[in-house]
Design an enzyme around this catalytic site. Structure first.
Site, PDB file in Angstrom:
ATOM      1  CG  ASP A   1      15.767  57.677  57.698  1.00 31.74           C
ATOM      2  OD1 ASP A   1      15.132  56.876  58.410  1.00 31.74           O
ATOM      3  OD2 ASP A   1      16.309  58.702  58.160  1.00 31.74           O
TER       4      ASP A   1
ATOM      5  CD  GLU B   1       8.471  70.566  71.199  1.00 31.47           C
ATOM      6  OE1 GLU B   1       8.668  69.365  70.898  1.00 31.47           O
ATOM      7  OE2 GLU B   1       7.528  70.950  71.883  1.00 31.47           O
TER       8      GLU B   1
ATOM      9  CE  LYS C   1      12.741  62.842  64.966  1.00 35.80           C
ATOM     10  NZ  LYS C   1      13.697  61.816  65.355  1.00 35.80           N
TER      11      LYS C   1
ATOM     12  CG  ASP D   1      19.318  60.763  67.725  1.00 28.71           C
ATOM     13  OD1 ASP D   1      18.310  60.038  67.702  1.00 28.71           O
ATOM     14  OD2 ASP D   1      20.276  60.619  66.953  1.00 28.71           O
TER      15      ASP D   1
ATOM     16  CD  GLU E   1      13.653  61.182  72.282  1.00 30.61           C
ATOM     17  OE1 GLU E   1      12.401  61.074  72.334  1.00 30.61           O
ATOM     18  OE2 GLU E   1      14.344  60.704  71.364  1.00 30.61           O
TER      19      GLU E   1
ATOM     20  CE1 TYR F   1       7.920  63.507  72.761  1.00 31.46           C
ATOM     21  CE2 TYR F   1      10.289  63.816  73.101  1.00 31.46           C
ATOM     22  CZ  TYR F   1       9.213  62.989  72.786  1.00 31.46           C
ATOM     23  OH  TYR F   1       9.411  61.676  72.499  1.00 31.46           O
TER      24      TYR F   1
ATOM     25  CE  LYS G   1      14.575  61.391  60.991  1.00 31.84           C
ATOM     26  NZ  LYS G   1      15.310  60.165  61.221  1.00 31.84           N
TER      27      LYS G   1
ATOM     28  CB  CYS H   1      58.831  53.900  61.564  1.00 28.05           C
ATOM     29  SG  CYS H   1      58.359  55.588  61.184  1.00 28.05           S
TER      30      CYS H   1
ATOM     31  CB  CYS I   1      62.451  56.817  59.932  1.00 27.50           C
ATOM     32  SG  CYS I   1      62.111  56.012  61.499  1.00 27.50           S
TER      33      CYS I   1
ATOM     34  CB  CYS J   1      58.446  55.533  65.000  1.00 25.34           C
ATOM     35  SG  CYS J   1      60.119  55.794  64.420  1.00 25.34           S
TER      36      CYS J   1
ATOM     37  CB  CYS K   1      61.531  59.180  63.031  1.00 23.61           C
ATOM     38  SG  CYS K   1      59.972  58.980  62.194  1.00 23.61           S
TER      39      CYS K   1
HETATM   40  N1  LIG Z   1      19.669  52.337  61.766  1.00 25.60           N
HETATM   41  C1  LIG Z   1      18.687  51.513  61.864  1.00 25.60           C
HETATM   42  O1  LIG Z   1      18.831  50.309  61.667  1.00 25.60           O
HETATM   43  C2  LIG Z   1      17.350  52.013  62.282  1.00 25.60           C
HETATM   44  C3  LIG Z   1      16.307  51.122  62.539  1.00 25.60           C
HETATM   45  C4  LIG Z   1      15.105  51.641  62.940  1.00 25.60           C
HETATM   46  C5  LIG Z   1      14.918  53.006  63.042  1.00 25.60           C
HETATM   47  N2  LIG Z   1      15.951  53.850  62.780  1.00 25.60           N
HETATM   48  C6  LIG Z   1      15.829  55.321  62.878  1.00 25.60           C
HETATM   49  O2  LIG Z   1      14.721  55.679  63.634  1.00 25.60           O
HETATM   50  C7  LIG Z   1      13.826  56.468  62.854  1.00 25.60           C
HETATM   51  C8  LIG Z   1      12.424  56.043  63.135  1.00 25.60           C
HETATM   52  O3  LIG Z   1      12.261  56.072  64.501  1.00 25.60           O
HETATM   53  P1  LIG Z   1      10.990  56.618  65.208  1.00 25.60           P
HETATM   54  O4  LIG Z   1       9.795  55.876  64.779  1.00 25.60           O
HETATM   55  O5  LIG Z   1      11.295  56.686  66.644  1.00 25.60           O
HETATM   56  O6  LIG Z   1      10.786  58.032  64.587  1.00 25.60           O
HETATM   57  P2  LIG Z   1      11.648  59.291  64.678  1.00 25.60           P
HETATM   58  O7  LIG Z   1      12.804  59.123  65.571  1.00 25.60           O
HETATM   59  O8  LIG Z   1      11.962  59.710  63.300  1.00 25.60           O
HETATM   60  O9  LIG Z   1      10.626  60.325  65.330  1.00 25.60           O
HETATM   61  C9  LIG Z   1       9.771  60.065  66.455  1.00 25.60           C
HETATM   62  C10 LIG Z   1      10.493  60.169  67.721  1.00 25.60           C
HETATM   63  O10 LIG Z   1      11.139  61.400  67.833  1.00 25.60           O
HETATM   64  C11 LIG Z   1      11.444  61.594  69.175  1.00 25.60           C
HETATM   65  N3  LIG Z   1      11.428  63.042  69.507  1.00 25.60           N
HETATM   66  C12 LIG Z   1      12.521  63.773  69.791  1.00 25.60           C
HETATM   67  N4  LIG Z   1      12.224  65.025  70.042  1.00 25.60           N
HETATM   68  C13 LIG Z   1      10.883  65.142  69.939  1.00 25.60           C
HETATM   69  C14 LIG Z   1       9.985  66.236  70.108  1.00 25.60           C
HETATM   70  N5  LIG Z   1      10.418  67.453  70.433  1.00 25.60           N
HETATM   71  N6  LIG Z   1       8.677  65.993  69.923  1.00 25.60           N
HETATM   72  C15 LIG Z   1       8.252  64.761  69.580  1.00 25.60           C
HETATM   73  N7  LIG Z   1       9.056  63.689  69.408  1.00 25.60           N
HETATM   74  C16 LIG Z   1      10.367  63.878  69.585  1.00 25.60           C
HETATM   75  C17 LIG Z   1      10.513  60.757  69.963  1.00 25.60           C
HETATM   76  O11 LIG Z   1      11.264  59.722  70.570  1.00 25.60           O
HETATM   77  C18 LIG Z   1       9.623  60.160  68.951  1.00 25.60           C
HETATM   78  O12 LIG Z   1       9.219  58.881  69.270  1.00 25.60           O
HETATM   79  C19 LIG Z   1      14.188  56.217  61.428  1.00 25.60           C
HETATM   80  O13 LIG Z   1      13.941  57.348  60.644  1.00 25.60           O
HETATM   81  C20 LIG Z   1      15.633  55.883  61.515  1.00 25.60           C
HETATM   82  O14 LIG Z   1      16.357  57.109  61.389  1.00 25.60           O
HETATM   83  C21 LIG Z   1      17.150  53.377  62.394  1.00 25.60           C
HETATM   84 ZN   LIG Z   2      59.940  56.685  62.286  1.00 25.81          ZN
END
Ligand SMILES: NC(=O)c1ccc[n+]([C@@H]2O[C@H](COP(=O)([O-])OP(=O)(O)OC[C@H]3O[C@@H](n4cnc5c(N)ncnc54)[C@H](O)[C@@H]3O)[C@@H](O)[C@H]2O)c1
Ligand SMILES: [Zn+2]
Length: 686
Positions: free
Chosen positions: A36, A113, A115, A117, A173, A225, A315, A409, A412, A427, A433
């Protein structure tokens, strides 16, 4: 190219690579927070230098690419991403933009809602039947994962209820609930399989499997969603919230935490509430999503290239961050287990400063391939101890050095023992000990061991904390004056305690052996060993091969015993325990065990069960006496039981014995047996 251009170019390439790792391989090498930050940097450079903006820049596109090994699906309506805000100011700015575009001063209703993961999927139902499911892919083209999605139990294969639309695309999701994720990883560690870095990678990696049978084994869940396309005849409710309720009535899962609020103020309150209960939620979230609730307003606001203007993700503080591993220290637990602890360059993770993380054991260090000086991703979720998730290999430099697991260790200096097939190293200076002192002493005085009345856990803590006792031998040197100096210790209790210590000096070899607390040597094994070797010197000198000849002693136990008696420190403590008082020892002694060949023992090979209440004998004592006669004393009655001894009020075990025709004796017969075991004749089973 000037400096700015080349930075922009470098950022594009880096983000492109991170996208591939994340979306295609479900295996990111850097935490989202780092991604990000880089993405923001690129956005800012592009905003300041629009003349160099590249249409193919990662800022302009929705995340992933569709893997060609799956069939591809063209989305009839693009599946977009979401814009992010990270604080209250940015959220307020979002609110103002919405208000301005809608040319409205009226308070706006938002639908809030969590978000989730995981990863976004589109599921198409025709005539109520699930006909196709796809990943988001690049937003235009997704991967056909119909067969995988069919294996997720919470997703209905057929919609239920009335007025099912002829055609409806449900979006939502797929995620792995925390409990399932933790269980899965625990089992993977045991099997030696790959563990998942976090629930999002677990969900993505599990769903995007070419073999749907693998997906079926993974604990995946789903919340809807959004609605994509619908047939023309279907009229949908006019708010997002109402649409979600509409999906629910067809049997589609929708998250219970969904709420309608007024204004960005309402959104902020919702954000704070959900953040406060983040750890308690059964699923992982990385923020909350606010959507303008009224569909007509959504349509007025429309989209930009990669995200709708009517929604935003707020976020939460990241649960994974990037930092440096400065050093590894080895901690000794109270049972002797040695745990490598990572000393990190302090870093903010999930709102707190983290400077230590666990590395679990030597296997984990090998699995991670981590070195001191490496850049690592640390994860801290809830109140779980921070973990190192992975190493950012391309940031490794020549100054990095290997982590050496200690052979002695750190507390001791006793030898570290690691048995083949065991992940944990320990150990072996159990008696000596300092790290294991309290536990060793508590065990030593316990009823089944040296049975020293009046020394409880609290007193042990005090004695050790006041440095009056370092090893079990010190207990016997305690004076009345020392005891009286302790909290809540009166004259009477002190006398009682000294008496108890006095009478504990005379014990049995088996009790003494058990009291030493050798790993895995329980009471029964201690008795068997006492019987077999009859006195300490023989046992002390026994080789692993000799130990293996003792019945019930396996490879692991034999090695523990062997190691234990090879530790100088342990031998010193034993020596002090057994030396006469006149020589400054504890004066512990026992009658040598009469050495009887095992097969000459009167109850050799017999399995007995004790049940009910005994009135003349102490149950433990009776059990020990029977074991000393060669019997195996079992906890439950089976066809293999030779004899059940039933005291008063015996219940189900007695019944079972009668059913199976196992002979039953009363307590009197047991007493007679123990008084004269030589001439006994056990009843024979019919
Ligand atoms: N670590 C890395 O190398 C890497 C690489 C690429 C992306 N990312 C991560 O992914 C993010 C970008 O991913 P993105 O484009 O999927 O965007 P995002 O994850 O920031 O947001 C969009 C996604 O949120 C999800 N979501 C969950 N709850 C939801 C809800 N209630 N309503 C709507 N959507 C919901 C859906 O899957 C939607 O596609 C970046 O901000 C980063 O954090 C990380
Ligand atoms: Zn020890």
């Amino acid at each position: 190219m000037n400096e700015i251009q080349s930075r922009m170019h470098a950022l594009q390439q880096l983000l492109e690579r991170y996208n591939t790792e994340y979306y295609l391989h479900d295996e990111p090498s850097v935490p989202d927070a780092e991604y990000d930050r880089l993405m923001n940097e690129l956005r800012e450079l592009e905003a300041a230098n629009p003349q160099w903006l590249d249409v193919n820049s990662p800022t302009q596109r929705v995340g992933g690419v569709a893997l060609t090994s799956f069939g591809s699906v063209q989305h009839e309506q693009p599946m977009l991403s979401l814009d992010n805000v990270f604080n209250a100011e940015d959220l307020a700015a979002f609110g103002r933009r919405v208000q301005e575009r809608l040319l409205s001063n009226d308070a706006i209703t938002f639908c809030c809602e969590p978000k989730l993961d995981g990863l976004a999927v589109s599921i198409l139902y025709e005539q109520g039947e699930l006909v196709r499911a796809a990943t988001r892919g690049d937003g235009v083209t997704g991967e056909d994962i119909t067969r995988n999605v069919r294996t997720i139990r919470v997703i209905p294969l057929r919609l239920s209820g009335d007025n099912i639309p002829a055609r409806i695309e449900v979006r939502g999701e797929v995620f792995m609930p925390k409990a399932g994720f933790e269980r899965w990883n625990e089992q993977a560690l045991v099997r030696g399989d790959k563990v998942f870095a976090n629930p999002r990678n677990a969900a993505a990696g599990s769903l995007r499997q070419l073999d749907p049978a693998i997906t079926a084994q993974r604990p995946l869940a789903f919340y809807a969603y959004a609605i994509g396309v619908v047939d023309e005849a279907t009229e949908l409710p006019d708010s997002h919230y109402a649409r979600m309720q509409y999906l629910k009535q067809f049997g589609l899962p929708v998250c219970d935490e969904i709420r309608q609020v007024v204004g960005v103020e309402g959104c902020q309150i919702y954000h704070d509430d959900i953040l406060a209960k983040r750890d308690a939620l059964p699923f992982e979230i990385d923020g909350v999503v606010f959507k303008v609730d009224t569909i007509a307003q959504q349509q007025m606001l429309g989209f930009v290239s990669r995200a709708p203007r009517w929604a935003v993700a707020h976020k939460f503080p990241a649960q994974e961050e990037l930092t440096r591993l400065n050093d590894v220290e080895f901690q000794v637990g109270r049972t002797g287990a040695i745990t490598p602890v990572a000393r990190l360059e302090p870093v903010q993770v999930g709102g707190v400063t983290v400077s230590n993380a666990t590395l679990h054991n030597a296997d984990e260090i090998t699995r991670l391939g981590v070195k001191i000086g490496d850049w690592v991703v640390v994860r801290r979720a809830g109140d779980v101890i921070p973990q190192i998730v992975n190493v950012v290999l391309d940031r490794r430099d020549a100054s990095c050095r290997d982590i050496d697991f200690p052979e002695r260790c750190p507390v001791c200096d006793s030898q570290v023992e690691r048995l083949p097939g065991e992940a944990v190293a320990r150990c072996s200076g159990g008696l000596y000990c300092a790290a294991q002192r309290k536990e060793a002493l508590k065990h030593f005085v316990s009823r089944r061991a040296m049975d020293i009345d009046g020394i409880g856990d609290k007193l042990i803590e005090q004695l050790v904390d006041h440095e009056l006792v370092h090893t079990p031998a010190d207990l016997f040197a305690l004076t009345k004056a020392q005891l009286l100096g302790l909290e809540r210790m009166g004259e009477k209790s002190a006398d009682k305690l000294l008496n108890a210590l006095q009478s504990a000096r005379e014990t049995t070899f088996a009790r003494f052996l058990f009291a030493l607390g050798i790993r895995e040597i329980g009471e029964t094994t201690a008795q068997t060993l006492a019987q077999h070797f009859s006195d300490l010197p023989a046992l002390q000198d026994a080789s692993v091969e000799t130990l293996l000849k003792v019945s019930d002693v396996g490879e692991v136990m034999a090695k523990h015993i062997y190691y234990f008696f090879r530790q100088e420190h342990n031998l010193e403590v034993i020596q002090r325990l057994l030396a006469p008082i006149s020589e400054g020892g504890a004066g512990i002694s026992w009658q040598p065990v009469a050495r009887v060949a095992v097969d000459a023992l009167p109850l050799n090979g017999k399995t007995l069960v004790l049940t009910g209440t005994l009135s003349q004998l102490n149950r433990d004592a009776a059990k020990q006496a029977l074991q000393a006669l060669g019997a195996k004393v079992a906890g439950s009655v089976s066809a293999k039981t030779d004899l059940v001894i039933a005291g008063e009020a015996a219940g189900s075990k007695l019944e079972k014995a009668q059913q199976l025709g196992v002979p039953v004796w009363g307590e009197d017969e047991l007493v007679a047996l123990l008084q004269d075991p030589t001439g006994i004749v056990l009843p024979v089973k019919p």
